[in-house]
Design a protein around this motif. Structure first.
Motif, PDB file in Angstrom:
ATOM      1  N   VAL A   1       1.197  -1.155  -0.084  1.00  0.00           N
ATOM      2  CA  VAL A   1      -0.082   0.106   0.159  1.00  0.00           C
ATOM      3  C   VAL A   1       1.010   1.231   0.002  1.00  0.00           C
ATOM      4  CG1 VAL A   1      -1.704   1.304   1.384  1.00  0.00           C
ATOM      5  CG2 VAL A   1      -1.742  -1.230   1.180  1.00  0.00           C
ATOM      6  N   THR A   2       0.719   2.082  -1.004  1.00  0.00           N
ATOM      7  CA  THR A   2       1.499   3.282  -1.177  1.00  0.00           C
ATOM      8  C   THR A   2       0.464   4.468  -0.749  1.00  0.00           C
ATOM      9  OG1 THR A   2       2.725   2.331  -2.935  1.00  0.00           O
ATOM     10  CG2 THR A   2       2.901   4.883  -2.621  1.00  0.00           C
ATOM     11  N   LEU A   3       1.028   5.324   0.468  1.00  0.00           N
ATOM     12  CA  LEU A   3       0.281   6.475   0.700  1.00  0.00           C
ATOM     13  C   LEU A   3       0.671   7.455   0.105  1.00  0.00           C
ATOM     14  CD1 LEU A   3      -0.119   5.551   4.433  1.00  0.00           C
ATOM     15  CD2 LEU A   3      -1.706   5.141   2.630  1.00  0.00           C
ATOM     16  N   THR A   4      -0.198   8.403  -0.831  1.00  0.00           N
ATOM     17  CA  THR A   4       0.397   9.410  -1.487  1.00  0.00           C
ATOM     18  C   THR A   4       0.076  10.794  -0.712  1.00  0.00           C
ATOM     19  OG1 THR A   4      -1.631   9.490  -2.814  1.00  0.00           O
ATOM     20  CG2 THR A   4       0.076   8.168  -3.650  1.00  0.00           C
ATOM     21  N   LYS A   5       0.807  11.845  -1.112  1.00  0.00           N
ATOM     22  CA  LYS A   5       0.398  13.053  -0.426  1.00  0.00           C
ATOM     23  C   LYS A   5      -0.447  13.754  -1.228  1.00  0.00           C
ATOM     24  CE  LYS A   5       2.963  17.256   0.807  1.00  0.00           C
ATOM     25  NZ  LYS A   5       3.984  18.118   0.504  1.00  0.00           N
ATOM     26  N   ASP A   6      -1.791  14.140  -0.494  1.00  0.00           N
ATOM     27  CA  ASP A   6      -2.902  14.851  -1.324  1.00  0.00           C
ATOM     28  C   ASP A   6      -3.566  13.937  -2.053  1.00  0.00           C
ATOM     29  OD1 ASP A   6      -2.262  17.153   0.097  1.00  0.00           O
ATOM     30  OD2 ASP A   6      -0.804  17.811  -1.463  1.00  0.00           O
ATOM     31  N   GLY A   7      -3.639  12.709  -1.899  1.00  0.00           N
ATOM     32  CA  GLY A   7      -4.152  11.825  -2.874  1.00  0.00           C
ATOM     33  C   GLY A   7      -4.608  10.292  -2.226  1.00  0.00           C
ATOM     34  N   PRO A   8      -4.871   9.542  -3.197  1.00  0.00           N
ATOM     35  CA  PRO A   8      -5.085   8.392  -2.993  1.00  0.00           C
ATOM     36  C   PRO A   8      -4.173   7.166  -2.293  1.00  0.00           C
ATOM     37  CG  PRO A   8      -5.364   8.213  -5.091  1.00  0.00           C
ATOM     38  CD  PRO A   8      -4.871   9.719  -4.571  1.00  0.00           C
ATOM     39  N   ALA A   9      -4.641   6.244  -1.581  1.00  0.00           N
ATOM     40  CA  ALA A   9      -3.710   5.156  -1.162  1.00  0.00           C
ATOM     41  C   ALA A   9      -3.851   4.093  -2.381  1.00  0.00           C
ATOM     42  CB  ALA A   9      -4.364   4.443   0.033  1.00  0.00           C
ATOM     43  N   LEU A  10      -2.650   4.053  -2.768  1.00  0.00           N
ATOM     44  CA  LEU A  10      -2.559   2.789  -4.032  1.00  0.00           C
ATOM     45  C   LEU A  10      -2.299   1.524  -3.584  1.00  0.00           C
ATOM     46  CD1 LEU A  10      -0.381   5.308  -6.146  1.00  0.00           C
ATOM     47  CD2 LEU A  10      -2.695   4.905  -6.110  1.00  0.00           C
ATOM     48  N   VAL A  11      -3.122   0.587  -3.700  1.00  0.00           N
ATOM     49  CA  VAL A  11      -2.955  -0.839  -3.350  1.00  0.00           C
ATOM     50  C   VAL A  11      -2.613  -1.964  -4.335  1.00  0.00           C
ATOM     51  CG1 VAL A  11      -4.207  -2.391  -1.898  1.00  0.00           C
ATOM     52  CG2 VAL A  11      -4.754  -0.075  -1.403  1.00  0.00           C
ATOM     53  N   GLU A  12      -1.748  -2.493  -4.182  1.00  0.00           N
ATOM     54  CA  GLU A  12      -1.505  -3.859  -5.285  1.00  0.00           C
ATOM     55  C   GLU A  12      -2.534  -4.472  -5.386  1.00  0.00           C
ATOM     56  OE1 GLU A  12       2.170  -5.442  -4.870  1.00  0.00           O
ATOM     57  OE2 GLU A  12       3.376  -3.501  -5.370  1.00  0.00           O
ATOM     58  N   GLY A  13      -3.329  -4.648  -6.469  1.00  0.00           N
ATOM     59  CA  GLY A  13      -4.885  -5.515  -6.531  1.00  0.00           C
ATOM     60  C   GLY A  13      -4.166  -6.696  -6.878  1.00  0.00           C
ATOM     61  N   PRO A  14      -5.251  -7.657  -7.139  1.00  0.00           N
ATOM     62  CA  PRO A  14      -6.770  -7.247  -6.908  1.00  0.00           C
ATOM     63  C   PRO A  14      -6.989  -7.171  -5.493  1.00  0.00           C
ATOM     64  CG  PRO A  14      -6.578  -9.649  -7.320  1.00  0.00           C
ATOM     65  CD  PRO A  14      -5.131  -9.130  -7.684  1.00  0.00           C
ATOM     66  N   VAL A  15      -8.138  -6.432  -5.274  1.00  0.00           N
ATOM     67  CA  VAL A  15      -8.506  -6.253  -3.826  1.00  0.00           C
ATOM     68  C   VAL A  15      -9.723  -6.629  -3.671  1.00  0.00           C
ATOM     69  CG1 VAL A  15      -6.575  -4.640  -3.280  1.00  0.00           C
ATOM     70  CG2 VAL A  15      -8.890  -3.775  -3.980  1.00  0.00           C
ATOM     71  N   GLU A  16     -10.496  -6.639  -2.360  1.00  0.00           N
ATOM     72  CA  GLU A  16     -11.880  -6.524  -1.981  1.00  0.00           C
ATOM     73  C   GLU A  16     -11.602  -5.534  -0.924  1.00  0.00           C
ATOM     74  OE1 GLU A  16     -14.371 -10.501  -1.495  1.00  0.00           O
ATOM     75  OE2 GLU A  16     -13.955  -9.869   0.510  1.00  0.00           O
ATOM     76  N   LEU A  17     -12.756  -4.474  -0.796  1.00  0.00           N
ATOM     77  CA  LEU A  17     -12.733  -3.520   0.056  1.00  0.00           C
ATOM     78  C   LEU A  17     -14.112  -3.685   0.911  1.00  0.00           C
ATOM     79  CD1 LEU A  17     -11.511  -0.488  -2.435  1.00  0.00           C
ATOM     80  CD2 LEU A  17     -10.238  -1.574  -0.491  1.00  0.00           C
ATOM     81  N   VAL A  18     -14.046  -3.463   1.873  1.00  0.00           N
ATOM     82  CA  VAL A  18     -15.457  -3.702   2.710  1.00  0.00           C
ATOM     83  C   VAL A  18     -15.590  -2.068   3.410  1.00  0.00           C
ATOM     84  CG1 VAL A  18     -16.571  -4.642   4.605  1.00  0.00           C
ATOM     85  CG2 VAL A  18     -15.096  -5.944   3.291  1.00  0.00           C
ATOM     86  N   THR A  19     -16.923  -1.411   2.993  1.00  0.00           N
ATOM     87  CA  THR A  19     -16.939  -0.068   3.371  1.00  0.00           C
ATOM     88  C   THR A  19     -17.675  -0.119   4.843  1.00  0.00           C
ATOM     89  OG1 THR A  19     -19.164  -0.138   2.457  1.00  0.00           O
ATOM     90  CG2 THR A  19     -17.412   0.644   1.059  1.00  0.00           C
ATOM     91  N   ASP A  20     -17.659   0.975   5.551  1.00  0.00           N
ATOM     92  CA  ASP A  20     -18.242   0.983   6.777  1.00  0.00           C
ATOM     93  C   ASP A  20     -19.586   0.662   6.951  1.00  0.00           C
ATOM     94  OD1 ASP A  20     -19.221   3.196   5.549  1.00  0.00           O
ATOM     95  OD2 ASP A  20     -18.867   4.639   7.194  1.00  0.00           O
ATOM     96  N   ASP A  21     -20.311   0.563   5.865  1.00  0.00           N
ATOM     97  CA  ASP A  21     -21.768   0.111   6.066  1.00  0.00           C
ATOM     98  C   ASP A  21     -21.822  -1.286   5.694  1.00  0.00           C
ATOM     99  OD1 ASP A  21     -21.355   0.262   3.300  1.00  0.00           O
ATOM    100  OD2 ASP A  21     -23.227   1.578   2.861  1.00  0.00           O
ATOM    101  N   GLY A  22     -20.806  -2.074   5.134  1.00  0.00           N
ATOM    102  CA  GLY A  22     -20.663  -3.333   4.957  1.00  0.00           C
ATOM    103  C   GLY A  22     -20.694  -3.702   3.464  1.00  0.00           C
ATOM    104  N   ARG A  23     -20.864  -2.861   2.683  1.00  0.00           N
ATOM    105  CA  ARG A  23     -20.687  -3.005   1.040  1.00  0.00           C
ATOM    106  C   ARG A  23     -19.382  -3.690   0.700  1.00  0.00           C
ATOM    107  NH1 ARG A  23     -20.031   0.754  -3.580  1.00  0.00           N
ATOM    108  NH2 ARG A  23     -19.389   2.344  -1.833  1.00  0.00           N
ATOM    109  N   VAL A  24     -19.381  -4.467  -0.218  1.00  0.00           N
ATOM    110  CA  VAL A  24     -18.113  -5.125  -0.394  1.00  0.00           C
ATOM    111  C   VAL A  24     -17.826  -4.630  -1.998  1.00  0.00           C
ATOM    112  CG1 VAL A  24     -16.737  -7.256  -1.118  1.00  0.00           C
ATOM    113  CG2 VAL A  24     -18.413  -7.056   0.828  1.00  0.00           C
ATOM    114  N   VAL A  25     -16.607  -4.098  -2.220  1.00  0.00           N
ATOM    115  CA  VAL A  25     -16.285  -3.677  -3.645  1.00  0.00           C
ATOM    116  C   VAL A  25     -14.994  -4.453  -3.778  1.00  0.00           C
ATOM    117  CG1 VAL A  25     -15.572  -1.616  -4.983  1.00  0.00           C
ATOM    118  CG2 VAL A  25     -17.124  -1.304  -3.134  1.00  0.00           C
ATOM    119  N   ARG A  26     -15.295  -4.968  -5.292  1.00  0.00           N
ATOM    120  CA  ARG A  26     -14.078  -5.946  -5.630  1.00  0.00           C
ATOM    121  C   ARG A  26     -13.445  -5.296  -6.870  1.00  0.00           C
ATOM    122  NH1 ARG A  26     -18.021  -9.668  -4.132  1.00  0.00           N
ATOM    123  NH2 ARG A  26     -17.498 -11.088  -2.357  1.00  0.00           N
TER     124      ARG A  26
END
Length: 75
Positions: free
Chosen positions: A18-43
């Motif tokens: 995971v690369t944390l960028t200044k003033d931007g997104p976190a870049l994650v080597e994929g593939p990934v599965e993200l779980v939001t705070d409301d439980g939604r899963v984004v692949r």
């Protein structure tokens, strides 16, 4: 002290970068599965996934570069 792992092969011993960028997104080597705070899963099967850290993205939790229009003025 962080441990370096140069093994690019997927598997149980592989670390995800995971690369944390200044003033931007976190870049994650994929593939990934993200779980939001409301439980939604984004692949996402991309090689590198931009994860929104400002929560302004229209496709949150993925980054759509909305943060570029809201940059803080320096000075």
């Amino acid at each position: 002290m962080p441990i370096e792992n140069d093994d690019p092969a997927p598997g149980p011993g592989r670390r995800t970068r995971v690369t944390l960028t200044k003033d931007g997104p976190a870049l994650v080597e994929g593939p990934v599965e993200l779980v939001t705070d409301d439980g939604r899963v984004v692949r996402c099967d991309r090689f590198v996934v931009a994860v929104c850290t400002c929560r302004r993205s229209g496709i949150y939790p993925l980054c759509d570069t909305t943060h570029r229009r809201h940059r803080r003025k320096r000075g």
